[in-house]
Design an enzyme around this catalytic site. Sequence first.
Site, PDB file in Angstrom:
ATOM      1  N   GLU A  20       3.133   4.496  12.043  1.00 43.27           N
ATOM      2  CA  GLU A  20       2.706   5.527  11.078  1.00 43.27           C
ATOM      3  C   GLU A  20       1.448   6.197  11.597  1.00 43.27           C
ATOM      4  OE1 GLU A  20       2.536   3.753   7.161  1.00 43.27           O
ATOM      5  OE2 GLU A  20       4.702   3.555   7.067  1.00 43.27           O
ATOM      6  N   ASP A  27      10.349   5.388   3.015  1.00 42.54           N
ATOM      7  CA  ASP A  27       8.955   5.767   2.690  1.00 42.54           C
ATOM      8  C   ASP A  27       7.996   5.244   3.754  1.00 42.54           C
ATOM      9  OD1 ASP A  27       6.883   6.830   0.937  1.00 42.54           O
ATOM     10  OD2 ASP A  27       6.384   4.748   0.467  1.00 42.54           O
ATOM     11  N   HIS A  40       4.807   7.214   3.091  1.00 42.78           N
ATOM     12  CA  HIS A  40       4.149   6.004   2.604  1.00 42.78           C
ATOM     13  C   HIS A  40       3.309   6.320   1.356  1.00 42.78           C
ATOM     14  CE1 HIS A  40       2.699   1.767   3.950  1.00 42.78           C
ATOM     15  NE2 HIS A  40       2.727   1.866   2.619  1.00 42.78           N
ATOM     16  N   ARG A  83       8.068  -2.039   4.321  1.00 42.62           N
ATOM     17  CA  ARG A  83       7.309  -1.857   5.564  1.00 42.62           C
ATOM     18  C   ARG A  83       8.288  -1.371   6.631  1.00 42.62           C
ATOM     19  NH1 ARG A  83       3.528  -1.562   2.938  1.00 42.62           N
ATOM     20  NH2 ARG A  83       1.600  -2.770   2.939  1.00 42.62           N
TER      21      ARG A  83
HETATM   22  P1  NAD Z   1       5.846  -9.613  -3.900  1.00 41.24           P
HETATM   23  O1  NAD Z   1       4.974 -10.541  -3.156  1.00 41.24           O
HETATM   24  O2  NAD Z   1       5.767  -9.582  -5.386  1.00 41.24           O
HETATM   25  O3  NAD Z   1       7.384  -9.904  -3.498  1.00 41.24           O
HETATM   26  C1  NAD Z   1       7.816 -10.159  -2.203  1.00 41.24           C
HETATM   27  C2  NAD Z   1       9.006 -11.098  -2.319  1.00 41.24           C
HETATM   28  O4  NAD Z   1       9.589 -11.260  -1.019  1.00 41.24           O
HETATM   29  C3  NAD Z   1       8.632 -12.503  -2.816  1.00 41.24           C
HETATM   30  O5  NAD Z   1       9.389 -12.814  -3.986  1.00 41.24           O
HETATM   31  C4  NAD Z   1       9.002 -13.414  -1.644  1.00 41.24           C
HETATM   32  O6  NAD Z   1       9.544 -14.657  -2.081  1.00 41.24           O
HETATM   33  C5  NAD Z   1      10.046 -12.591  -0.930  1.00 41.24           C
HETATM   34  N1  NAD Z   1      10.200 -12.936   0.486  1.00 41.24           N
HETATM   35  C6  NAD Z   1       9.221 -13.175   1.395  1.00 41.24           C
HETATM   36  N2  NAD Z   1       9.785 -13.414   2.605  1.00 41.24           N
HETATM   37  C7  NAD Z   1      11.122 -13.305   2.447  1.00 41.24           C
HETATM   38  C8  NAD Z   1      12.217 -13.418   3.338  1.00 41.24           C
HETATM   39  N3  NAD Z   1      12.046 -13.708   4.634  1.00 41.24           N
HETATM   40  N4  NAD Z   1      13.459 -13.241   2.847  1.00 41.24           N
HETATM   41  C9  NAD Z   1      13.654 -12.953   1.543  1.00 41.24           C
HETATM   42  N5  NAD Z   1      12.649 -12.824   0.643  1.00 41.24           N
HETATM   43  C10 NAD Z   1      11.402 -12.997   1.094  1.00 41.24           C
HETATM   44  O7  NAD Z   1       5.577  -8.180  -3.274  1.00 41.24           O
HETATM   45  P2  NAD Z   1       5.854  -6.764  -3.956  1.00 41.24           P
HETATM   46  O8  NAD Z   1       4.652  -6.358  -4.754  1.00 41.24           O
HETATM   47  O9  NAD Z   1       7.179  -6.753  -4.613  1.00 41.24           O
HETATM   48  O10 NAD Z   1       5.861  -5.837  -2.652  1.00 41.24           O
HETATM   49  C11 NAD Z   1       6.948  -5.880  -1.731  1.00 41.24           C
HETATM   50  C12 NAD Z   1       6.567  -5.121  -0.479  1.00 41.24           C
HETATM   51  O11 NAD Z   1       6.390  -3.740  -0.803  1.00 41.24           O
HETATM   52  C13 NAD Z   1       5.211  -5.536   0.110  1.00 41.24           C
HETATM   53  O12 NAD Z   1       5.394  -6.560   1.055  1.00 41.24           O
HETATM   54  C14 NAD Z   1       4.694  -4.291   0.774  1.00 41.24           C
HETATM   55  O13 NAD Z   1       5.017  -4.373   2.146  1.00 41.24           O
HETATM   56  C15 NAD Z   1       5.519  -3.168   0.145  1.00 41.24           C
HETATM   57  N6  NAD Z   1       4.690  -2.143  -0.530  1.00 41.24           N
HETATM   58  C16 NAD Z   1       4.890  -0.833  -0.199  1.00 41.24           C
HETATM   59  C17 NAD Z   1       4.142   0.160  -0.827  1.00 41.24           C
HETATM   60  C18 NAD Z   1       4.371   1.619  -0.527  1.00 41.24           C
HETATM   61  O14 NAD Z   1       3.473   2.429  -0.801  1.00 41.24           O
HETATM   62  N7  NAD Z   1       5.520   2.002  -0.018  1.00 41.24           N
HETATM   63  C19 NAD Z   1       3.176  -0.202  -1.777  1.00 41.24           C
HETATM   64  C20 NAD Z   1       3.015  -1.544  -2.108  1.00 41.24           C
HETATM   65  C21 NAD Z   1       3.787  -2.528  -1.470  1.00 41.24           C
END
Ligand code: NAD
Length: 324
Positions: free
Chosen positions: A270, A265, A289, A241
């Site tokens: 945005e 990305d 994105h 994000r």
């Molecule tokens: P996920 O929920 O599987 O993993 C997120 C991880 O972050 C978890 O393991 C959690 O314990 C950890 N976490 C939360 N707060 C934290 C902190 N303060 N410090 C350290 N670790 C922390 O999520 P994911 O599927 O791996 O997705 C990750 C991120 O990718 C999402 O939050 C989303 O914002 C982003 N995303 C982007 C796109 C894109 O098109 N670019 C698409 C999907 C998701």
Amino acid sequence: MNERRAGALPYRVVALDDGYASYDQEIRLLGEAGASFEVQPCRAQEEAALRTVRGADVVLVRESPIPRRVIDAMDRCKAIVRYGIGVDNIDLVAARERGIVVANVPDYGTDEVSTQTVALALSVVRRLQLHDAEVRSGRWSTGVLKPMYRLRGRTLGLIGFGRIARMTHEKFAGFGFGRVLVNDPHAELPPGLEAASVDDICREVDMLSLHVPLTAQTRHLIDARRLALMRPTAILVNTSRGGLVDLDALHCALTEGRILGAGLDVFEQEPPDPAHPIFALDNVAVSNHIGWYSEEAMRELQRKTAEEAVRILRGEPPRHWVNR
Ligand code: NAD
């Protein structure tokens, strides 16, 4: 009108937004569960949404707003399922008060986002923006334009170690990083990975990739102070994000040579302002994105959204219940 016509399917599922090329998976999966399926694009028109949700057992939504007034018009709705992750367009409290489940699909496109992470990282490592522009402009130099560094033996840092970070780690494994440092208080790390604080990760890594959600706690996780800790050869990649990174501080760090490059990305705003000076830098690779997308991921999203609706119609708990 709550009653069903004789002979009609027992349930009605409506999608408030259109935009997908085909809805064959929704029609098939919901049909097998005894539900009719209609796409009724409301184009963010509240009055249209009010009419459409009446008599619906489940509402599927992409970006259309679902405020309290629309929720109040839901006379038999069990659930609202969001095609995607963000649910900020839905009044979660109003839905909970009415006993309406809100569910999302957080686990589509994991493969794509991890590939996008590696693609942006490699693009910066090999300075593709710079060399691409050279060739296209008719200049041809086999000399070194700007220094590049080998990945083998270097240190990778991952902040957040959920679905996307794990798959990114798997994909990076072939590049021979010597150490992998991880910050995620909730994750169990496989052997060989080292838990570290965010500050230590910033100090020690050559490639830093962000995979945490955006929260009040993680906003500007990478700010001027942390950028100042990083190595001049370090690369920052953010496919998570935009708000995780202070873009102005990143721009400063890049122009002053305090880090080597960045792959982005996502942006705090945005679409971002195209006049932002970061876009003039040849050591920054950007995309719009689009990390989540492939044809397969889009079908995965539609299938998982329909499957969530089916679970709810069958009286089973949803897999990803957001307003419990
Ligand atoms: P996920 O929920 O599987 O993993 C997120 C991880 O972050 C978890 O393991 C959690 O314990 C950890 N976490 C939360 N707060 C934290 C902190 N303060 N410090 C350290 N670790 C922390 O999520 P994911 O599927 O791996 O997705 C990750 C991120 O990718 C999402 O939050 C989303 O914002 C982003 N995303 C982007 C796109 C894109 O098109 N670019 C698409 C999907 C998701």
